[in-house]
Design a protein around this motif. Structure first.
Motif, PDB file in Angstrom:
ATOM      1  N   MET A   1       6.906  20.336  56.964  1.00 15.31           N
ATOM      2  CA  MET A   1       5.751  21.222  56.906  1.00 15.31           C
ATOM      3  C   MET A   1       4.889  20.921  55.688  1.00 15.31           C
ATOM      4  O   MET A   1       3.655  20.869  55.778  1.00 15.31           O
ATOM      5  CB  MET A   1       6.219  22.683  56.878  1.00 15.31           C
ATOM      6  CG  MET A   1       5.084  23.697  56.945  1.00 15.31           C
ATOM      7  SD  MET A   1       4.169  23.611  58.499  1.00 15.31           S
ATOM      8  CE  MET A   1       5.367  24.313  59.629  1.00 15.31           C
ATOM      9  N   ARG A   2       5.531  20.707  54.538  1.00 14.53           N
ATOM     10  CA  ARG A   2       4.756  20.405  53.323  1.00 14.53           C
ATOM     11  C   ARG A   2       3.999  19.086  53.453  1.00 14.53           C
ATOM     12  O   ARG A   2       2.823  18.991  53.093  1.00 14.53           O
ATOM     13  CB  ARG A   2       5.679  20.377  52.103  1.00 14.53           C
ATOM     14  CG  ARG A   2       6.015  21.744  51.523  1.00 14.53           C
ATOM     15  CD  ARG A   2       6.707  21.607  50.180  1.00 14.53           C
ATOM     16  NE  ARG A   2       8.066  21.110  50.334  1.00 14.53           N
ATOM     17  CZ  ARG A   2       9.154  21.873  50.421  1.00 14.53           C
ATOM     18  NH1 ARG A   2       9.024  23.192  50.399  1.00 14.53           N
ATOM     19  NH2 ARG A   2      10.346  21.347  50.545  1.00 14.53           N
TER      20      ARG A   2
ATOM     21  N   SER B   1       3.093  17.565  56.212  1.00 12.26           N
ATOM     22  CA  SER B   1       2.055  17.679  57.231  1.00 12.26           C
ATOM     23  C   SER B   1       0.847  18.461  56.723  1.00 12.26           C
ATOM     24  O   SER B   1      -0.293  18.014  56.868  1.00 12.26           O
ATOM     25  CB  SER B   1       2.617  18.349  58.485  1.00 12.26           C
ATOM     26  OG  SER B   1       1.594  18.546  59.437  1.00 12.26           O
ATOM     27  N   LEU B   2       1.080  19.618  56.131  1.00 16.48           N
ATOM     28  CA  LEU B   2      -0.037  20.463  55.694  1.00 16.48           C
ATOM     29  C   LEU B   2      -0.841  19.792  54.589  1.00 16.48           C
ATOM     30  O   LEU B   2      -2.075  19.825  54.598  1.00 16.48           O
ATOM     31  CB  LEU B   2       0.476  21.829  55.235  1.00 16.48           C
ATOM     32  CG  LEU B   2       1.025  22.735  56.339  1.00 16.48           C
ATOM     33  CD1 LEU B   2       1.470  24.067  55.768  1.00 16.48           C
ATOM     34  CD2 LEU B   2      -0.022  22.947  57.431  1.00 16.48           C
TER      35      LEU B   2
ATOM     36  N   ILE C   1      -4.731  19.056  55.069  1.00 16.89           N
ATOM     37  CA  ILE C   1      -5.751  19.812  54.332  1.00 16.89           C
ATOM     38  C   ILE C   1      -6.630  18.903  53.496  1.00 16.89           C
ATOM     39  O   ILE C   1      -7.865  19.031  53.501  1.00 16.89           O
ATOM     40  CB  ILE C   1      -5.085  20.895  53.459  1.00 16.89           C
ATOM     41  CG1 ILE C   1      -4.420  21.947  54.357  1.00 16.89           C
ATOM     42  CG2 ILE C   1      -6.105  21.548  52.533  1.00 16.89           C
ATOM     43  CD1 ILE C   1      -3.566  22.943  53.613  1.00 16.89           C
TER      44      ILE C   1
ATOM     45  N   ASP D   1       1.167  17.829  62.744  1.00 13.16           N
ATOM     46  CA  ASP D   1      -0.212  17.341  62.702  1.00 13.16           C
ATOM     47  C   ASP D   1      -0.868  17.429  64.075  1.00 13.16           C
ATOM     48  O   ASP D   1      -2.019  17.847  64.208  1.00 13.16           O
ATOM     49  CB  ASP D   1      -0.235  15.872  62.239  1.00 13.16           C
ATOM     50  CG  ASP D   1      -0.532  15.753  60.757  1.00 13.16           C
ATOM     51  OD1 ASP D   1      -0.381  16.764  60.054  1.00 13.16           O
ATOM     52  OD2 ASP D   1      -0.897  14.658  60.317  1.00 13.16           O
TER      53      ASP D   1
ATOM     54  N   ILE E   1      -1.621  21.184  65.126  1.00 16.28           N
ATOM     55  CA  ILE E   1      -2.741  21.758  64.372  1.00 16.28           C
ATOM     56  C   ILE E   1      -4.037  21.001  64.678  1.00 16.28           C
ATOM     57  O   ILE E   1      -5.112  21.594  64.793  1.00 16.28           O
ATOM     58  CB  ILE E   1      -2.440  21.734  62.860  1.00 16.28           C
ATOM     59  CG1 ILE E   1      -1.215  22.603  62.566  1.00 16.28           C
ATOM     60  CG2 ILE E   1      -3.637  22.251  62.065  1.00 16.28           C
ATOM     61  CD1 ILE E   1      -0.769  22.569  61.115  1.00 16.28           C
TER      62      ILE E   1
END
Length: 443
Positions: A112-113, A115-116, A120, A188, A191
């Motif tokens: 998650m880290r 990917s985000l 971003i 990814d 989202i």
């Protein structure tokens, strides 16, 4: 009063369409194989097939033949576009069916880290770059903010098919780095499709406060409806289809689900590919169909419809535009931002998770591949009028270059990971590093 029957397609139009389809498929398959021989993604060759037949080459070399093969009449080209649209919807649906959310569960917070952070940063940089690009590159009626948002989405996506193929070729699929890269890529994808649907809706309806709210709420409503209503319906339909020993019913039901989902989101003013993706995920997560029975669908899509789609995408590229200094400068700037944003974001997410710098660099290299997904995003932008020929060509070039960059950088980074592991643990050259293999996962 009796209704007048719709005239059949004209003899000449059908002839041109069949020759277009045959020539595009022939070149796409041949050049895709050539690309594979040189250890490049097949999509590079498939796109180049369209480039050869489009305004970049054939229109200059044989203008009369080009005008005959690819006439400017919209009705003629719409036949080819219809096949391409069918191909991309089923391709996105199959991609959704292939996603493995158990990877995300196993890799959890780290994935998650990565990917985000990898989403971003390029998203923000892409929006900023879009606002700074010359207005001359935008179609006349495109809102600069909508274009900037769209560019941000285009630069923040990753391509699971290219990533998976690269990892398989390098025997990294079941290593920790490979599993983390795929898990982050799954996030990814989810989202990215959501953001694409939101920005596309904004492009269609405008940027007023009410329209923006609607653009945000509709995709959320689609997902909730899919989970609460679509899930049990899909499960029942697939269970009934799977009772047959033949693969036909399962293939037909899976394709029907994807097409109905595409039609539903398109009717709501969202992108049809968003519905295709959501329904593909539904087929994978709640239907649990026999994968052997879905093999004919995957084969038809990947061997026939997808190459034709990417060849038609190449038709829209005009590489001669890069001879103009402004367009070339914009292409270099967008490519630099795309690579820097994805590498820096994924690297930061990996470091925050306690990984070493070479492991973080390997993750960045994997996540930087955009390939199939970015080409689809670019085609959506072109169809909606957000992108012009120049900006479309730039975005597709980013997809190609980033996909070509991944293998050599990933190979170099993983060599350093293994060297460091051997140094720290006192291992021999042929022994495995501290990144232990994981149980096999189908991708």
């Amino acid at each position: 009063m009796s209704s007048v029957p719709v005239p059949a397609i004209a003899h000449h139009s059908l002839l041109v369409f069949l020759l277009q389809l045959a020539l595009l498929l022939l070149l796409a398959l041949a050049l895709g194989q050539v690309a594979a021989w040189f250890k490049m993604p097949a999509i590079v060759g498939e796109l180049f097939a369209g480039v050869l037949l489009g305004p970049s080459v054939l229109s200059h070399a044989l203008p009369d033949f080009a005008d005959w093969l690819l006439p400017k009449q919209p009705a003629q080209m719409h036949l080819l576009d219809a096949v391409g649209q069918l191909g991309v919807l089923l391709l996105v649906g199959v991609t959704g069916m292939e996603l493995k959310f158990d990877l995300v569960k196993r890799r959890g917070a780290t994935a998650m880290r990565v990917s985000l952070a990898g989403l971003i940063l390029p998203l923000v940089l892409g929006v900023g770059t879009g606002l700074l690009l010359p207005a001359s590159l935008l179609p006349g009626d495109t809102d600069p903010m909508v274009f900037a948002l769209f560019l941000g989405v285009a630069l923040c996506v990753s391509a699971i098919p290219v990533i998976a193929k690269t990892l398989v070729d390098m025997n990294l699929l079941h290593r920790d780095i490979g599993q983390l890269t795929l898990a982050a890529g799954v996030i990814d994808d989810v989202i990215g499709w959501f953001l694409l649907s939101v920005v596309s809706a904004m492009a269609t309806t405008g940027l007023t406060t009410g329209k923006i709210a609607t653009s945000l709420l509709y995709p959320v409503a689609v997902v909730l409806f899919a989970v609460l209503v679509g899930r049990p319906v899909v499960k029942i339909a697939l269970r009934a289809a799977n009772r047959s020993a033949d693969a036909g019913p399962t293939v037909a039901v899976a394709a029907l689900i994807v097409l109905l989902g595409s039609a539903a989101t398109h009717a709501l003013g969202l992108e049809a590919v968003f519905g295709a993706f959501v329904c593909g995920v539904l087929v994978s997560t709640c239907g649990e169909p026999d994968r052997e029975k879905l093999a004919p669908l995957r084969t038809t899509v990947l061997a026939f419809l997808a190459p034709v789609y990417f060849a038609t995408a190449g038709l829209r590229m005009d590489l001669t535009a890069l001879t103009r200094p402004a367009v070339l400068a914009a292409a270099c700037a967008v490519l630099a931002v795309a690579v820097l944003g994805k590498f820096a974001g994924a690297y930061a997410g990996a470091k925050l998770s306690g990984l070493g710098r070479w492991e973080a660099l390997a993750l960045g290299a994997g996540m930087n591949s955009r390939g199939v997904i970015e080409v689809i995003v670019a085609m959506v932008g072109l169809r909606l009028g957000i992108l012009g020929p120049e900006t479309y060509t730039i975005i597709v070039l980013v997809a190609i270059v980033t996909s070509l960059m991944a293998p050599p950088i990933l190979r170099a980074a993983m060599a350093r990971v293994e060297e460091n592991a051997e140094t720290e643990l006192g291992m021999g050259a042929g022994e495995p590093c501290d990144l232990a293999p994981q149980p096999p996962a189908t991708v």
